[in-house]
Each structure stands twice: as structure tokens, then as C-alpha cells.
Design an enzyme around this catalytic site. Structure first.
Site, PDB file in Angstrom:
ATOM      1  N   SER A 149       0.857  -1.193   0.000  1.00 20.13           N
ATOM      2  CA  SER A 149       0.000   0.000   0.000  1.00 20.13           C
ATOM      3  C   SER A 149       0.885   1.232   0.000  1.00 20.13           C
ATOM      4  CB  SER A 149      -0.864  -0.005   1.269  1.00 20.13           C
ATOM      5  OG  SER A 149      -1.328   1.299   1.579  1.00 20.13           O
ATOM      6  N   TYR A 162      -2.964  -0.138  10.230  1.00 16.32           N
ATOM      7  CA  TYR A 162      -2.868  -0.509   8.809  1.00 16.32           C
ATOM      8  C   TYR A 162      -1.484  -0.161   8.265  1.00 16.32           C
ATOM      9  CZ  TYR A 162      -4.318  -0.607   3.865  1.00 16.32           C
ATOM     10  OH  TYR A 162      -4.433  -0.879   2.519  1.00 16.32           O
TER      11      TYR A 162
END
Ligand code: NAP
Ligand code: GCO
Length: 268
Positions: A149, A162
């Protein structure tokens, strides 16, 4: 005789497991791998998601095999890989895609919530990779693709768990590459930018008057491509990293982000 370079991208005769590929990025990646010739296995936790996904794959002419399996459950993952080996043959390509996000300010986030995100987004990639590596080592061939990501590189408010998981996933990618490269196993990652999927739907919700969500406008201004990515934008990178065309690419994070990581952002 010139090399038929397109043959390098063929996945004919190979079996791919894409985790969490009932919809979203995983589904698009599985579709891309199938279009290059791979046999597709996917898993998710929810039976309804599984049934709907099987219909979606069928509507695309893809004979995908779906399995209910929580990627955080080591025993279930081991059984999943055994079942796939029986149904489709050895797993040649593993895409660690399954993932969740919890957007909570860190000081308000419970340790349990933090652990759940890290468990699914990082530890599960360790678990599934560990399940397929012995077979890949024996066959002296294998491809592992982790879905990182932008948060593998950058932080932002409310995504501490995250970002921690995706930062760790970047280093797990490099470590698998380091430890197993000698078995002709390549482990790389795709780092999507902001992609329009159910996971980011809350960030794109329109106002009652149809105005863009402030975060939506922010991402448009921060992305040179001036748009959110579509899951289909990731297909090419996935086929490349799953194929013989990337046999000397190892430990690489391939960002598919419309240029957002390279850009300071458009002046308001
Ligand atoms: P999504 O739309 O929320 O889909 C996530 C998928 O993962 C679902 O199929 C879900 O199915 C499955 N899943 C979640 N937890 C699981 C578990 N414990 N075991 C098995 N399956 C599980 O997410 P997405 O946007 O497609 O994202 C996919 C991956 O790309 C994630 O790793 C995400 O972090 C990453 N990513 C997304 C973006 C983006 O902008 N969308 C950008 C960069 C990276 P069930 O709920 O049925 O299990
Ligand atoms: C968020 C988004 C991002 C994307 C993606 C960006 O809340 O910031 O969900 O985390 O999912 O990871 O690359």
C-alpha cells in the site's frame, strides 16, 4: 530468432491462489491472472461473498475454485493449500491480497483492534507464504506477490495499525525474497494507490447535494492522474510479477498509484 516476449507473460499451466479475492482488488488480480492462462483459486470468510464471487467469475468465463478460509487461521490455511493441490495442482503463484483497515485515531484504538488489523494484513501473509513455500522450494519455482500500500511508505491520521502492517509487509516481501531467492522463488509486492473498492467506499461517499467527499477531492488533487484507480489498473502488474517476465525481479515493491507517491499535490 527474436524472443517471443509475450510468451514470457503467459501463465498457462500454472495455478494461482489469490486470497480475499471475492471482490475488489483481489477479484481483478485473479481475473488478470486467468486471462494470462492461470488456473484460479480464491478464498474469503463469508459464504455469501463466496457464492456471489463464483457467479461473477463464471460470468467472466473463469472457472475459479472458491474456498471458505480465514487467512489468520494457520490450520485452515494449511488445509486450504492441500485442498487446492488436490483440486488444481500445486500453488505456483500466491497473491497475499486479503486485508482489512480500521480507521480509528490511535489514542482511541484498542490493542485488540490494532492486533486484528496486523493479524490479517501482515501475519496472514507470513502464514500463507509459509504454507506454499515448501512446495515451491521442492519444485525450485514459485511466485509470491504481496499487496502492500502507499501506507507501506507514508502515514496518515487514523490508520496506525494498517500502516504498521503494510510497512511490515514491505519488509516481509524483501525478507522472503532474500531467504528463498536461491530456490528460484521470487517474492515481490504491488503497492496500489487509492483504488475504488468497497474498502475505500467511505472515503468517496458523495454529500446529499452530490458534492465530493473532502478526502475524495484531496486524493484527486494529490494524484497526477487526477483520478482514483480502478482494480483493473492492477492487472498488468500482477501478470508481470506472476510470470516468467519477472524471473530476475525480487524484493521489489511495484507502486501502481497514478503517480501519487511522486507528487507534492496540486496547488489548491
Ligand atoms: P476489500 O474490498 O475490503 O476486499 C477485501 C477482501 O478480503 C474481501 O474479499 C474479504 O472477504 C477478504 N478478507 C478480509 N479479511 C479476510 C480474512 N481474514 N481471511 C480471508 N479473506 C479475508 O479490499 P480491497 O480494497 O479490495 O483491498 C484488497 C487488498 O488491497 C487489501 O490488502 C488492501 O489493504 C490492499 N489495498 C487496497 C487499496 C485500496 O485503495 N482499495 C490500496 C492499497 C492496498 P471476506 O470479508 O468475505 O473475508
Ligand atoms: C485510507 C485508504 C488507504 C488505501 C490504500 C492506499 O484510509 O487511507 O484506505 O489506506 O486503502 O492502502 O494505498
Amino acid at each position: 530468432m527474436a524472443t517471443d516476449i509475450l510468451k514470457k507473460f503467459s501463465l498457462e499451466g500454472r495455478t494461482a491462489l489469490v486470497t480475499g479475492a471475492a471482490y475488489g482488488i483481489g477479484f481483478a488480480i485473479a481475473e488478470g491472472l486467468a486471462s494470462a492462462g492461470a488456473r484460479i483459486a480464491f478464498n474469503c470468510r463469508d459464504r455469501e461473498h463466496l457464492e456471489t464471487a463464483l457467479e461473477s467469475y463464471e460470468s467472466k468465463g473463469i472457472d475459479a475454485r472458491g474456498y471458505l478460509c480465514d487467512v489468520t487461521d494457520e490450520q485452515a490455511v494449511s488445509a486450504l493449500v492441500s485442498d487446492i493441490e488436490k483440486d488444481l495442482g500445486p500453488v505456483d503463484i500466491l497473491v497475499n491480497n486479503a486485508g482489512i483497515i480500521k480507521r480509528i485515531p490511535m489514542v482511541e484504538m484498542s490493542a485488540a483492534d490494532f492486533r486484528e488489523v496486523v493479524d490479517i494484513d501482515l501475519t496472514a501473509a507470513f502464514i500463507t507464504s509459509k504454507a506454499v513455500l515448501p512446495g515451491m522450494m521442492e519444485r525450485k519455482s514459485g511466485k509470491i506477490i504481496n499487496i502492500c500500500s502507499m501506507m507501506s511508505e507514508l502515514g496518515r491520521e487514523t490508520v496506525s495499525a494498517y500502516a504498521s502492517a503494510k510497512g511490515g509487509l514491505k519488509m516481509l516481501t524483501r525478507n522472503i525474497a532474500s531467504e528463498y531467492g536461491k530456490y528460484n522463488i521470487q517474492c515481490n509486492a504491488i503497492g496500489p494507490g487509492y483504488i475504488a473498492t468497497p474498502q475505500t467506499a467511505p472515503l468517496r461517499e458523495r454529500g446529499a447535494d452530490g458534492t465530493r467527499h473532502p478526502f475524495d477531492s484531496f486524493i484527486i488533487a494529490k494524484t497526477p492522474a487526477e483520478r482514483w484507480g480502478d482494480p483493473e489498473d492492477l492487472m498488468g502488474a500482477a501478470v508481470f510479477l506472476a510470470s516468467g517476465a519477472s524471473d530476475f525481479v525480487n524484493g521489489h515493491i511495484l507502486y501502481v498509484d497514478g503517480g501519487i507517491l511522486s507528487y507534492i499535490g496540486r496547488q489548491p
